[in-house]
Design a protein around this motif. Structure first.
Motif, PDB file in Angstrom:
ATOM      1  N   UNK A  69     -36.009  47.923  73.774  1.00  0.00           N
ATOM      2  CA  UNK A  69     -35.599  48.616  72.540  1.00  0.00           C
ATOM      3  C   UNK A  69     -34.600  49.763  72.758  1.00  0.00           C
ATOM      4  N   UNK A  70     -34.318  50.095  74.007  1.00  0.00           N
ATOM      5  CA  UNK A  70     -33.353  51.156  74.265  1.00  0.00           C
ATOM      6  C   UNK A  70     -34.014  52.468  74.639  1.00  0.00           C
ATOM      7  N   UNK A  71     -33.214  53.350  75.236  1.00  0.00           N
ATOM      8  CA  UNK A  71     -33.730  54.621  75.750  1.00  0.00           C
ATOM      9  C   UNK A  71     -34.249  55.531  74.649  1.00  0.00           C
ATOM     10  N   UNK A  72     -33.615  55.501  73.481  1.00  0.00           N
ATOM     11  CA  UNK A  72     -34.046  56.383  72.383  1.00  0.00           C
ATOM     12  C   UNK A  72     -35.460  56.047  71.926  1.00  0.00           C
ATOM     13  N   UNK A  73     -35.832  54.776  72.018  1.00  0.00           N
ATOM     14  CA  UNK A  73     -37.147  54.317  71.578  1.00  0.00           C
ATOM     15  C   UNK A  73     -38.260  54.953  72.389  1.00  0.00           C
ATOM     16  N   UNK A  74     -38.034  55.138  73.678  1.00  0.00           N
ATOM     17  CA  UNK A  74     -39.109  55.603  74.574  1.00  0.00           C
ATOM     18  C   UNK A  74     -38.914  57.022  75.079  1.00  0.00           C
ATOM     19  N   UNK A  75     -37.844  57.712  74.678  1.00  0.00           N
ATOM     20  CA  UNK A  75     -37.527  59.017  75.276  1.00  0.00           C
ATOM     21  C   UNK A  75     -38.662  60.018  75.090  1.00  0.00           C
ATOM     22  N   UNK A  76     -39.239  60.081  73.881  1.00  0.00           N
ATOM     23  CA  UNK A  76     -40.329  61.030  73.637  1.00  0.00           C
ATOM     24  C   UNK A  76     -41.579  60.654  74.425  1.00  0.00           C
ATOM     25  N   UNK A  77     -41.875  59.341  74.498  1.00  0.00           N
ATOM     26  CA  UNK A  77     -43.071  58.899  75.213  1.00  0.00           C
ATOM     27  C   UNK A  77     -42.953  59.179  76.709  1.00  0.00           C
ATOM     28  N   UNK A  78     -41.771  58.930  77.269  1.00  0.00           N
ATOM     29  CA  UNK A  78     -41.562  59.246  78.686  1.00  0.00           C
ATOM     30  C   UNK A  78     -41.700  60.745  78.919  1.00  0.00           C
ATOM     31  N   UNK A  79     -41.204  61.524  77.958  1.00  0.00           N
ATOM     32  CA  UNK A  79     -41.341  62.976  78.046  1.00  0.00           C
ATOM     33  C   UNK A  79     -42.792  63.411  78.047  1.00  0.00           C
ATOM     34  N   UNK A  80     -43.645  62.700  77.285  1.00  0.00           N
ATOM     35  CA  UNK A  80     -45.070  63.034  77.223  1.00  0.00           C
ATOM     36  C   UNK A  80     -45.746  62.824  78.576  1.00  0.00           C
ATOM     37  N   UNK A  81     -45.444  61.699  79.223  1.00  0.00           N
ATOM     38  CA  UNK A  81     -46.072  61.397  80.517  1.00  0.00           C
ATOM     39  C   UNK A  81     -45.644  62.428  81.559  1.00  0.00           C
TER      40      UNK A  81
END
Length: 343
Positions: A69-81
């Motif tokens: 889905x692209x980097x924007x889709x997961x950017x917040x979730x990756x930030x959470x981890x």
């Protein structure tokens, strides 16, 4: 369920295979932004309450979602981890600071510092904490403000949890409860009976929160508090006292709060984000094209956004009208169906 700790144990290969299938299913979901927000909520709970089976598995599925889905889709979730690992490091620094400053507390305190932009929004309250907790909060603030400049801490007590030792007549029992539940129970250390209004005033909490707290402790399975009258409904005329006769076959008892249906709020948050996304797509399109007819503008906006969701034509029309009122666009004087970009 495979990312939730305590579930059926599978091999890494089996989990990887299952996650791969889950991500492939995402290709058939039209409202990917709605899926992302629900997933982010569930991920937050797994991370904050230490329910995740493995950080590696969390990162693995995020890598697949990013590819799909692209980097924007997961950017917040990756930030959470990543945020949670940084929070563990910050806790270790706090412990070292306390040792160096010869600071002591009457309680064991763990603080998880999170970055606002990555995590779902949570309700902040001015809960009146017992002095033991206030001492810990003030001590951590002193440490944090000395090490970090120009950042403000907002305490989200609704996400906190406590292990509280209850000295009941039959035997001591460890209660695993939320910070708010612990603050409420400690009001009864003096042994006095408190009315609903007294509890509300001493906690400095709203009616909705007070009702949930009192219900969990006096009307659910584990009745740590006794209420008068003894029914299953919390009313403002009720009074409460500690149930000194409370006992359980276990020496540790977890008392959850009644669940809150978050679906409505998630949908509202996604709808708000969609309005911003449509506004940005319209302005981006008009800035590059300068002049465009209504139908062509709508089609180009849909084409830009359909990877994440299928915007409703009526909503696009409404957002265009709003942008006109804010003077981002204007209608052509000779052709109302043609828009011009206003620099």
């Amino acid at each position: 369920m495979y990312l939730q700790g305590g579930t059926e144990k599978l091999s890494d290969e089996a989990i990887e295979d299952t996650l791969e299938k889950v991500v492939k299913l995402l290709a058939y979901i039209s409202d990917k932004d709605l899926f992302a927000e629900f997933y982010r909520k569930k991920l937050a709970r797994r991370l904050l309450f230490d329910k995740s089976s493995s950080d590696d598995h969390e990162r693995a599925i995020l890598a697949r979602l990013k590819q799909q889905c692209g980097a924007q889709f997961t950017s917040k979730m990756e930030g959470m981890v990543t945020d949670l690992q940084l929070a563990r490091d910050k806790q270790q620094q706090f412990e070292e600071w306390r040792t160096s400053q010869n600071k002591s507390l009457r309680i064991d305190l763990t603080v998880t510092v999170l970055t606002t932009g990555f995590w779902p929004s949570y309700k902040a309250t001015d809960l009146a904490l017992p002095q033991e907790m206030v001492d810990g909060v003030e001590q951590f603030k002193e440490f944090y403000e000395a090490s970090v400049k120009h950042r403000k801490l907002t305490w989200i007590y609704s996400l906190g949890n406590c292990h509280l030792k209850g000295n009941f007549d039959a035997k001591p029992i460890e209660l695993v409860i939320t910070t708010s539940q612990a603050a409420l129970l400690l009001l009864f250390n003096s042994g006095e009976q408190l009315t609903y209004e007294e509890v509300k005033e001493r906690l400095n909490a709203g009616d909705d929160d007070v009702i949930r707290l009192l219900h969990s402790l006096s009307c659910a399975k584990h009745k740590v508090l006794l209420k008068e009258p003894a029914n299953r409904t919390i009313n403002k005329s009720d009074s409460f006292k500690l149930n000194v006769k409370f006992t359980d076959r276990m020496r540790r008892v977890k008392i959850p709060l009644p669940p809150v249906d978050e679906r409505k709020k998630v949908v509202e948050d996604v709808d708000k984000d969609r309005r911003y996304a449509i506004d940005a797509a319209v302005v981006r399109t008009m800035k590059s094209r300068k002049v465009l007819k209504h139908q062509q503008l709508v089609l180009e906006v849909v084409q830009q956004l359909q990877r994440m969701f299928h915007p409703d034509f009526r909503l696009i029309k409404k957002r265009i009208e709003d942008l006109i009122s804010r003077e981002y666009l204007e209608r052509d004087k000779d052709d109302p169906n043609t828009f011009k970009y206003m620099a």
